[in-house]
Enzyme design. Sequence first.
Site, PDB file in Angstrom:
ATOM      1  N   SER A   1      -1.381   1.882  -4.448  1.00 31.59           N
ATOM      2  CA  SER A   1      -0.186   1.502  -4.373  1.00 31.59           C
ATOM      3  C   SER A   1       0.721   2.464  -3.198  1.00 31.59           C
ATOM      4  O   SER A   1       1.419   1.815  -2.218  1.00 31.59           O
ATOM      5  CB  SER A   1       0.806   1.554  -5.410  1.00 31.59           C
ATOM      6  OG  SER A   1       2.357   1.104  -5.270  1.00 31.59           O
TER       7      SER A   1
ATOM      8  N   ASN B   1       9.845  -2.985  -0.027  1.00 31.97           N
ATOM      9  CA  ASN B   1       9.963  -2.272  -1.455  1.00 31.97           C
ATOM     10  C   ASN B   1      11.448  -1.744  -1.656  1.00 31.97           C
ATOM     11  O   ASN B   1      12.000  -1.251  -0.951  1.00 31.97           O
ATOM     12  CB  ASN B   1       9.271  -0.640  -1.385  1.00 31.97           C
ATOM     13  CG  ASN B   1       8.997   0.007  -2.567  1.00 31.97           C
ATOM     14  OD1 ASN B   1      10.242   0.378  -3.085  1.00 31.97           O
ATOM     15  ND2 ASN B   1       8.157   0.316  -3.199  1.00 31.97           N
TER      16      ASN B   1
ATOM     17  N   SER C   1       6.017  -3.154  -5.827  1.00 34.38           N
ATOM     18  CA  SER C   1       6.780  -2.291  -6.600  1.00 34.38           C
ATOM     19  C   SER C   1       5.754  -1.036  -6.780  1.00 34.38           C
ATOM     20  O   SER C   1       4.562  -1.230  -7.200  1.00 34.38           O
ATOM     21  CB  SER C   1       7.268  -2.565  -8.266  1.00 34.38           C
ATOM     22  OG  SER C   1       7.995  -1.785  -8.412  1.00 34.38           O
ATOM     23  N   GLU C   2       6.438   0.241  -6.542  1.00 31.57           N
ATOM     24  CA  GLU C   2       5.251   1.379  -6.397  1.00 31.57           C
ATOM     25  C   GLU C   2       4.421   1.719  -7.659  1.00 31.57           C
ATOM     26  O   GLU C   2       3.445   2.358  -7.572  1.00 31.57           O
ATOM     27  CB  GLU C   2       5.633   2.529  -5.961  1.00 31.57           C
ATOM     28  CG  GLU C   2       6.859   3.266  -6.676  1.00 31.57           C
ATOM     29  CD  GLU C   2       8.339   2.519  -6.551  1.00 31.57           C
ATOM     30  OE1 GLU C   2       8.701   1.434  -6.076  1.00 31.57           O
ATOM     31  OE2 GLU C   2       9.178   3.437  -6.882  1.00 31.57           O
ATOM     32  N   ASN C   3       4.724   1.130  -8.791  1.00 29.23           N
ATOM     33  CA  ASN C   3       3.963   1.217  -9.961  1.00 29.23           C
ATOM     34  C   ASN C   3       2.525   0.263 -10.024  1.00 29.23           C
ATOM     35  O   ASN C   3       1.838   0.638 -10.665  1.00 29.23           O
ATOM     36  CB  ASN C   3       4.709   0.955 -11.168  1.00 29.23           C
ATOM     37  CG  ASN C   3       5.379  -0.195 -11.334  1.00 29.23           C
ATOM     38  OD1 ASN C   3       5.939  -0.732 -10.575  1.00 29.23           O
ATOM     39  ND2 ASN C   3       5.256  -0.965 -12.516  1.00 29.23           N
TER      40      ASN C   3
END
Lengths: 239, 239, 220, 220
Positions: D88, D23, D46-48
């Site tokens: 996520s 990340n 990607s944390e979204n």
Amino acid sequence: MSHKNYISKVVSDAHAALDGLEDNMTVMFGGFGLCGIPENSIAAIRDKGTKGITCISNNAGVDDFGLGLLLKTRQIVKMIASYVGENDEFERQMLSGELEVDLVPQGTLAERCRAAGAGIPAFFTPAGYGTEVAKGKEVRIFNSKPHILEYAFDAPFAFIKAWKGDKAGNLIFKGTARNFNPMMAMAGKITVAEVEELVEVGELDPNGIHVPGIFVQRIFKGIGYEKRIEQRTVSAKAE
Amino acid sequence: MSHKNYISKVVSDAHAALDGLEDNMTVMFGGFGLCGIPENSIAAIRDKGTKGITCISNNAGVDDFGLGLLLKTRQIVKMIASYVGENDEFERQMLSGELEVDLVPQGTLAERCRAAGAGIPAFFTPAGYGTEVAKGKEVRIFNSKPHILEYAFDAPFAFIKAWKGDKAGNLIFKGTARNFNPMMAMAGKITVAEVEELVEVGELDPNGIHVPGIFVQRIFKGIGYEKRIEQRTVSAKAE
Amino acid sequence: MGLNKNQIAQRIAQELKDGWYVNLGIGIPTLVANHIPKGINIEFQSENGILGMGPFPVEGKEDADLINAGKQTITALPGASFFSSATSFAMIRGQHVQLTVLGAMEVSDVGDIANWKIPGKMVKGMGGAMDLVASADNIIVAMRHTNRRGESKLLSSCSLPLTGVACVKKIVTDLAVIKVTPNKGFVLLERAPGVSIEEIQEKTAGRLLVEGDIPEISLD
Amino acid sequence: MGLNKNQIAQRIAQELKDGWYVNLGIGIPTLVANHIPKGINIEFQSENGILGMGPFPVEGKEDADLINAGKQTITALPGASFFSSATSFAMIRGQHVQLTVLGAMEVSDVGDIANWKIPGKMVKGMGGAMDLVASADNIIVAMRHTNRRGESKLLSSCSLPLTGVACVKKIVTDLAVIKVTPNKGFVLLERAPGVSIEEIQEKTAGRLLVEGDIPEISLD
């Protein structure tokens, strides 16, 4: 480009997938009844002869199939499950004290697996409050309702089964064969996924992945699926 | 058969979907930045003029789009979010004390929404330990690592946006527009889903549903989606 | 006399309200699906991971990957969805399922239920029952009024290990429809055709309130 | 002299190991993706809600439904998957992501990090940073060694509100590669070409251990 854009998880077969599995480990097995169970991995563990297994699985199979195969060979010493009927050998071993059994409400079992995979060490649930399941557990009232504190499960290995998977470990399930498989995939330190169809990376719709490959460490194409039906029930045929 | 085999959730439009929405309620909004936000519902709430909204949303939109529209009209009195940059009006209201702001780590925000929908009143997470987020919160050590106790969110209304939905409320998202929408669907007492395509029951693959209809109380086909891009970034074109 | 299994199921089906998601346990509860009243739209949830569960498949159409929580082969209706056990119990624990119908060995007059374990007998496990009873807003128990030895299953307190406390809202037996209230205990609402109030009183060991006229159960 | 942003990213990319999920935060960390060493297979999260994030789209191919956590338009590579924010952060909190690279305003010599809030200035929020730093096994900070006023960003304790405690494992700045140890504080591993140990010592306010030969950073 000198590197692939994905991480390959493919191992040759069920035997290779067991690398590192040792005696006296805690092992998760996906499936509900005989539906969606990792048939190939169970057979390979029987053949390998791994002993002293603490088994986390919703059910314990039947006498001659599913986890029943590992009970028959006494490879399982402890069973953590929500329902263990339909298995005479299981009953015999439990009553004789050979087999330790820890019964966990099904929703709590599912959530404890998910929690393990999600980095949530403990959570409160109303299930089991006031019953023997709550014995020794912390009780706390939320919204005037008592809840008990339950902990995440640890598992160095998880064996699961999916319908389709790609080489990066992305998985898709079919019907109710999904059940416990996704959470156990999340919970296993090493998660082994066996699939009916192993496809190339890029063949699965990224919107339709049930378990992203990050939760899968090893994947292989299973063979000879029996997919036994426990209770064959049918309707009268329409004329 | 005298009954349908599904429960219809269809309402005529965004305005009809707001039935029961009153001043001073807590309301969740799906989306990340301007991606996957319920554009039609936000516009309808602006037109309805509902006041005193406590808003749970990862972000606060931009000045002239997304939740920025409800900030401009002063319909929001409190914002629970993880990141609220890119909005001058927001900044002005916050600094002047007109707007209360509660910042929550993004993963904790997501999990608190899921927990609400899943009947988990509280859980432990490592996020925020040792920071001001942990102020006043219970701390407990698990696996030698400190965690803080976080609570589920309550929300009488949740507004979310999906790509496709059927009349029974089953939803499918596209790309990263999924983000917070599924958990907020679970958390809302009344969840309103707006979709780009509303299809007949039976048209969606039951294996591919991201949000089962049980989590959706109202659904309608949205119109005129703008789908604004916040940061248009491109690569050099290949020759 | 009293109701038979199908009639108990039919009476319970009268409780269904349009738009409810319903979880049916094994045994009599399963039969409720055969008696959905006209104009009432219901979706059935099975906790192993399906919403929109349909009837058993016709012969030859059984699918090992499509079963219910009783491990029986089933079908999926249009609008169905499949999901994980974690999501399934999120629905249950989060009270998205409006009604749970299940069997019981004992129910107490404050709504405690025992239906998973008999000391000294092989314990099969609670399955999803503890989650269901701890969470559901609305729980109806379908059972016979007495056990095989003729003893009441409606007690002042359960003798068997509990599945859940103070959770049962209504009981439909072969003899009666009974509401469970936290303060007044069992409240008799209806009696099976031809069954006397005295018989119900005699076969109910817990506190039973009989107030005013008690109509007969109507199954039309 | 010291490294420029791209060189910092290039040095961090040397830390990547085959098979890691990574990340990358906003700013210098994003550039790490341009420098993946040969033979190393990496997937970016990607944390979204995406795994298998690819480069920015070519002009005309931007999709409003396909962005990263910095709200930038991106592409998805073959093998990518999309998921909810809950899933996520399950990946992040559950330590399935092997490496997090992010920027910082301050790092202390026990690994505390401050990168989200400056008192008196508009607070934009921590986004996913607190979850990332509290969870990741392996956190590398990419930043300049000093701030705009020339003050050290490597401190004995952070003066700004913390994002996380005792979590940073390594720091790559324009001047040096530094390991963070719980007992010995900052440990100098490498120095930028032409940068003296004295300069690094002078610009490091926290405890700095310099032991043995300190090689120059190699970017080949």
